[in-house]
Design an enzyme around this catalytic site. Structure first.
Site, mmCIF file in Angstrom:
data_model
loop_
_atom_site.group_PDB
_atom_site.id
_atom_site.type_symbol
_atom_site.label_atom_id
_atom_site.label_comp_id
_atom_site.label_asym_id
_atom_site.label_seq_id
_atom_site.Cartn_x
_atom_site.Cartn_y
_atom_site.Cartn_z
ATOM 1 N N TYR A 72 7.284 -44.605 32.019
ATOM 2 C CA TYR A 72 6.749 -43.664 31.021
ATOM 3 C C TYR A 72 6.560 -44.353 29.679
ATOM 4 O O TYR A 72 5.544 -44.180 29.013
ATOM 5 C CB TYR A 72 7.705 -42.469 30.863
ATOM 6 C CG TYR A 72 7.119 -41.379 30.015
ATOM 7 C CD1 TYR A 72 6.444 -40.303 30.594
ATOM 8 C CD2 TYR A 72 7.214 -41.411 28.617
ATOM 9 C CE1 TYR A 72 5.885 -39.298 29.815
ATOM 10 C CE2 TYR A 72 6.646 -40.423 27.832
ATOM 11 C CZ TYR A 72 5.994 -39.366 28.440
ATOM 12 O OH TYR A 72 5.429 -38.377 27.663
ATOM 13 N N PHE A 124 -23.182 -41.072 18.834
ATOM 14 C CA PHE A 124 -23.238 -40.552 20.206
ATOM 15 C C PHE A 124 -22.872 -39.062 20.185
ATOM 16 O O PHE A 124 -22.184 -38.610 19.268
ATOM 17 C CB PHE A 124 -22.286 -41.337 21.111
ATOM 18 C CG PHE A 124 -22.350 -40.872 22.540
ATOM 19 C CD1 PHE A 124 -23.505 -41.063 23.279
ATOM 20 C CD2 PHE A 124 -21.284 -40.218 23.125
ATOM 21 C CE1 PHE A 124 -23.590 -40.595 24.584
ATOM 22 C CE2 PHE A 124 -21.360 -39.761 24.430
ATOM 23 C CZ PHE A 124 -22.511 -39.952 25.166
ATOM 24 N N ASP A 125 -23.325 -38.282 21.183
ATOM 25 C CA ASP A 125 -23.123 -36.816 21.100
ATOM 26 C C ASP A 125 -21.662 -36.381 20.984
ATOM 27 O O ASP A 125 -21.366 -35.433 20.274
ATOM 28 C CB ASP A 125 -23.825 -35.984 22.184
ATOM 29 C CG ASP A 125 -24.246 -36.716 23.411
ATOM 30 O OD1 ASP A 125 -24.576 -37.892 23.296
ATOM 31 O OD2 ASP A 125 -24.253 -36.097 24.486
ATOM 32 N N ASP A 214 -17.850 -47.902 16.831
ATOM 33 C CA ASP A 214 -17.885 -47.232 18.134
ATOM 34 C C ASP A 214 -18.342 -48.307 19.119
ATOM 35 O O ASP A 214 -19.501 -48.692 19.145
ATOM 36 C CB ASP A 214 -18.847 -46.045 18.076
ATOM 37 C CG ASP A 214 -18.960 -45.330 19.415
ATOM 38 O OD1 ASP A 214 -18.473 -45.861 20.428
ATOM 39 O OD2 ASP A 214 -19.563 -44.242 19.456
ATOM 40 N N ALA A 216 -18.342 -48.961 22.613
ATOM 41 C CA ALA A 216 -18.524 -48.820 24.058
ATOM 42 C C ALA A 216 -19.212 -50.041 24.698
ATOM 43 O O ALA A 216 -18.815 -50.498 25.752
ATOM 44 C CB ALA A 216 -19.325 -47.554 24.354
ATOM 45 N N LYS A 257 -17.422 -48.432 29.811
ATOM 46 C CA LYS A 257 -18.654 -49.228 29.797
ATOM 47 C C LYS A 257 -18.249 -50.713 29.863
ATOM 48 O O LYS A 257 -18.035 -51.241 30.941
ATOM 49 C CB LYS A 257 -19.479 -48.924 28.537
ATOM 50 C CG LYS A 257 -20.195 -47.585 28.580
ATOM 51 C CD LYS A 257 -19.336 -46.445 28.178
ATOM 52 C CE LYS A 257 -20.094 -45.175 27.906
ATOM 53 N NZ LYS A 257 -19.163 -44.050 27.629
ATOM 54 N N HIS A 449 -27.275 -29.633 27.519
ATOM 55 C CA HIS A 449 -27.938 -30.383 28.595
ATOM 56 C C HIS A 449 -27.084 -30.516 29.847
ATOM 57 O O HIS A 449 -27.598 -30.636 30.943
ATOM 58 C CB HIS A 449 -28.401 -31.759 28.103
ATOM 59 C CG HIS A 449 -27.314 -32.730 27.815
ATOM 60 N ND1 HIS A 449 -26.427 -32.569 26.774
ATOM 61 C CD2 HIS A 449 -26.949 -33.878 28.424
ATOM 62 C CE1 HIS A 449 -25.583 -33.584 26.774
ATOM 63 N NE2 HIS A 449 -25.868 -34.383 27.756
HETATM 64 N N1 F0G Z 1 -19.630 -43.688 22.202
HETATM 65 C C1 F0G Z 1 -20.737 -44.099 22.851
HETATM 66 C C2 F0G Z 1 -21.692 -45.026 22.174
HETATM 67 C C3 F0G Z 1 -20.976 -43.645 24.162
HETATM 68 O O1 F0G Z 1 -22.087 -44.035 24.785
HETATM 69 C C4 F0G Z 1 -20.039 -42.779 24.771
HETATM 70 C C5 F0G Z 1 -20.261 -42.295 26.133
HETATM 71 C C6 F0G Z 1 -18.902 -42.398 24.053
HETATM 72 C C7 F0G Z 1 -18.727 -42.879 22.769
HETATM 73 C C8 F0G Z 1 -17.870 -41.481 24.642
HETATM 74 O O2 F0G Z 1 -17.115 -42.135 25.572
HETATM 75 O O3 F0G Z 1 -17.598 -40.976 27.737
HETATM 76 O O4 F0G Z 1 -15.614 -42.480 27.451
HETATM 77 O O5 F0G Z 1 -15.671 -40.266 26.365
HETATM 78 N N2 F0G Z 1 -21.350 -42.392 26.742
HETATM 79 C C9 F0G Z 1 -21.647 -42.038 28.110
HETATM 80 C C10 F0G Z 1 -23.117 -42.163 28.361
HETATM 81 C C11 F0G Z 1 -21.070 -40.743 28.566
HETATM 82 O O6 F0G Z 1 -23.564 -41.739 29.448
HETATM 83 O O7 F0G Z 1 -23.843 -42.711 27.521
HETATM 84 P P1 F0G Z 1 -16.470 -41.419 26.866
#
Ligand code: F0G
Length: 458
Positions: A72, A124-125, A214, A216, A257, A449
């Site tokens: 843990y 990102f969204d 950010d 990824a 990613k 979406h």
């Molecule tokens: N930042 C970026 C640039 C991303 O592309 C994503 C996720 C996230 C943050 C969030 O990360 O999914 O691990 O919580 N992108 C995916 C996509 C979902 O399909 O582009 P997560």
């Protein structure tokens, strides 16, 4: 004869794919309300929905799973993972989280207050969601070049320093940090240059504003810097990555990613106050600070994934495949965001389905057509994803309307790329006969979406 390029790995385990008939796909897509997120994965032949969590782990990563320490607190797996993050990024404090948006949730819970303004190069969204749900504002400061899909510039993901400075000036004292997204996913997986990273950070720091990267697709970004930016050709990916992070104050990471794991994320920083602040939110949201929502084995596999995916050969293999697909589309004259980015092709639906009015969502229509043609699942990054204006509740037709085709890491072969290109060509060849799109029957108020239900107009 010159020896041709080939993948930097060989295949040890395979997963069979399922084909289907057009008739079956017509039925399945109807049942999914013309929303490809609602399809069952087994109804898909080649899945280009996302490159997130869909990569193939290496034999070394699978071996690491067996060595996971599931204690843990204080597991060896945590220390292995922490040491790798410290080595690659140069940050001292590391908090694991179960994925990227969880890292945003933990860090932003500490940093974002109601009324704040947070500039970024196309957030990102989920990043935007975590800002807006705290009643703060996300302002896009991406360079204008990104809006012209046919313009060839090497670093289309860059920040416009002019736009950024305007936001910083107008909101002095109210900007807790700036988000720098590498690569810039929303505008096409487009890279940000080292020069732009440096200048963005210098500008923010002049205004006393820290920068959160950010991250990824940080390794793909480092690859593009090596290939395209003067002075970096002889540096290793690890050296470039390290330099990128000397300019910024913290990172959030979706390790699904460029960590090449199926689940995982983290926060890292040298700012002790931020670390102490974020830690307090990690425990209730994600779990104790040495596991943060992940298994010990996941942390092990992630440490290994970060190490091997910051090696040149691995990235060269990946980007080569994405560029191979782009080359086929060039042959067929199909318009996409140029030059192709790191993880996906973004087809410019407005330029393909010219006869479908924007009110009938051309990119979503193209997404459906490609699925019906050959069982290939992409996703719309366009007018449906853009959601409605929060004030007027009107659809937002101001941005780009794209079909994103993500390429999973180390999963498909170049033959699959040929199938994708041929299917797209078939749709492209009959584009003039496609005159009607889709209409919304039901939608969620935010992030519609994922769950939207549509009707085909014909
Ligand atoms: N930042 C970026 C640039 C991303 O592309 C994503 C996720 C996230 C943050 C969030 O990360 O999914 O691990 O919580 N992108 C995916 C996509 C979902 O399909 O582009 P997560």
């Amino acid at each position: 004869m010159e020896i041709p390029f080939a993948e930097a790995w060989k295949i040890k385990m395979i997963e069979p794919l399922k084909k289907s008939t057009r008739e079956q796909r017509e039925q399945w897509l109807k049942e999914a309300h013309y929303n490809v997120f609602m399809l069952k994965a087994e109804q898909v032949y080649i899945d280009c929905l996302t490159d997130s969590g869909t990569g193939a782990m290496s034999d070394r990563q699978w071996a690491e799973l067996m060595l996971g320490d599931e204690s843990y607190a204080g597991a060896t797996s945590f220390y292995k993972f922490e040491a790798m993050v410290q080595k690659i990024f140069g940050f001292k404090y590391v908090i694991p989280t179960h994925q990227g948006r969880a890292a945003e949730n933990v860090l932003f819970s500490y940093l974002v207050k109601e009324g704040n303004v947070i500039p970024g190069n196309a957030h990102f969204d989920t990043t935007k969601g975590h800002i807006e749900s705290r009643k703060a504002r996300a302002i896009d400061v991406t360079c204008d070049e990104a809006r012209d899909t046919q313009l060839e510039v090497p670093f289309k993901g860059n920040v416009s320093l002019e736009k950024l400075e305007k936001v910083l000036k107008e909101n002095e004292g109210n900007v807790p940090f700036m988000v720098l997204t590498i690569t810039n996913n929303t505008v096409g997986g487009q890279p940000v240059s080292m020069k732009n990273i440096r200048e963005t950070s210098e500008l923010c720091h002049r205004y006393g504003v820290p920068v959160v990267m950010d991250s990824a697709r940080f390794a793909e970004n480092a690859y593009f810097i090596k290939m395209r930016e003067e002075g970096y050709a002889d540096k290793t990916i690890k050296e470039i990555a390290r330099e990128m992070y000397t300019h910024v104050d913290a990172m959030t990471m979706s390790a699904k990613k460029d960590g090449v794991v199926n689940m995982g994320g983290f926060i890292a920083t040298n700012n002790k106050d931020w670390y102490e602040g974020a830690k307090l939110y990690c425990i209730p949201f994600e779990g104790f600070i040495t596991y943060g929502g992940l298994n010990g084995r996941d942390l092990n596999a992630l440490a290994q994934g970060l190490d091997e995916n910051t090696e040149f050969d691995m990235l060269e293999t990946r980007i080569h495949q994405v560029q191979y697909l782009a080359g086929l589309l060039d042959e067929y004259g199909i318009p996409y965001q140029r030059p192709v980015g790191g993880h996906a092709l973004f087809i410019d639906a407005d330029k393909v389905l010219c006869n479908v009015p924007k009110e009938e969502f051309p990119a979503q229509t193209l997404t459906c057509e490609l699925y019906l043609e050959a069982g290939i699942r992409g996703c719309e990054i366009g007018y449906i994803l853009a959601d409605r204006d929060p004030v007027t509740r009107e659809n937002r037709f101001g941005g780009l309307d794209l079909l994103r085709l993500c390429i999973a890491r180390r999963v498909y072969t170049d033959n699959h790329m040929k199938v994708i290109a041929a299917a797209l060509k078939n749709v492209y060849d009959r584009r003039d006969s496609i005159t009607r799109g889709v209409a919304i029957e039901w939608e969620a108020p935010l992030m519609r979406h994922f769950t939207v239900q549509l009707r085909r107009l014909q």
